[in-house]
Design a protein around this motif. Structure first.
Motif, short mmCIF file in Angstrom:
data_model
loop_
_atom_site.label_atom_id
_atom_site.label_comp_id
_atom_site.label_asym_id
_atom_site.label_seq_id
_atom_site.Cartn_x
_atom_site.Cartn_y
_atom_site.Cartn_z
N GLY A 41 8.82 -1.00 -7.49
CA GLY A 41 9.51 -0.58 -8.70
C GLY A 41 8.55 -0.33 -9.84
N THR A 42 7.52 -1.17 -9.96
CA THR A 42 6.52 -0.99 -11.00
C THR A 42 5.73 0.29 -10.79
N ILE A 43 5.32 0.53 -9.55
CA ILE A 43 4.59 1.76 -9.24
C ILE A 43 5.45 2.98 -9.53
N THR A 44 6.71 2.92 -9.14
CA THR A 44 7.64 4.04 -9.39
C THR A 44 7.81 4.26 -10.89
N LEU A 45 7.95 3.17 -11.63
CA LEU A 45 8.11 3.29 -13.08
C LEU A 45 6.90 3.97 -13.71
N ILE A 46 5.71 3.58 -13.30
CA ILE A 46 4.49 4.18 -13.85
C ILE A 46 4.44 5.67 -13.52
N ILE B 82 15.18 1.32 -10.64
CA ILE B 82 16.08 0.27 -10.13
C ILE B 82 16.50 0.59 -8.70
N LEU B 83 16.83 1.84 -8.43
CA LEU B 83 17.24 2.22 -7.08
C LEU B 83 16.11 2.05 -6.06
N VAL B 84 14.89 2.39 -6.46
CA VAL B 84 13.74 2.19 -5.56
C VAL B 84 13.54 0.70 -5.28
N SER B 85 13.67 -0.14 -6.29
CA SER B 85 13.51 -1.58 -6.11
C SER B 85 14.58 -2.14 -5.16
N ILE B 86 15.82 -1.73 -5.36
CA ILE B 86 16.92 -2.21 -4.50
C ILE B 86 16.73 -1.72 -3.06
N ALA B 87 16.36 -0.46 -2.90
CA ALA B 87 16.15 0.08 -1.55
C ALA B 87 14.99 -0.60 -0.85
N THR B 88 13.93 -0.89 -1.58
CA THR B 88 12.79 -1.59 -0.99
C THR B 88 13.20 -2.98 -0.53
#
Length: 84
Positions: A20-25, A42-48
């Motif tokens: 999620g942090t990498i995606t946010l950056i 948020i969606l990337v974090s939940i999917a991960t």
């Protein structure tokens, strides 16, 4: 897999947070609206987290102890069928 459920949960949360942090950056660099960036992160974090948890379930299912338990259950069901 010799890891407790609590350790697996912490590991999965850490992986989800890192992704999620990498995606946010990455998304903050792109010219998107802030709402799209937040929702996507948020969606990337939940999917991960969901994928890591599903992967743990598959590994736990394939452990030799689980296979022995399944075979024992099948054998007991077959013996009950033959008794009837």
């Amino acid at each position: 897999m010799y890891i407790s459920n609590r350790a697996a949960l912490v590991r999965n949360l850490a992986v989800a947070f890192l992704n999620g942090t990498i995606t946010l950056i990455i998304l903050l660099i792109a010219p998107l609206g802030l709402a799209a960036v937040i929702i996507n992160t948020i969606l990337v974090s939940i999917a991960t987290f969901a994928n890591a948890t599903a992967g743990d379930s598959v590994v736990r299912f394939l452990q030799p102890s689980q296979i022995k338990t399944m075979i024992a259950e099948i054998m007991s069901q077959q013996s009950q069928i033959t008794k009837d």
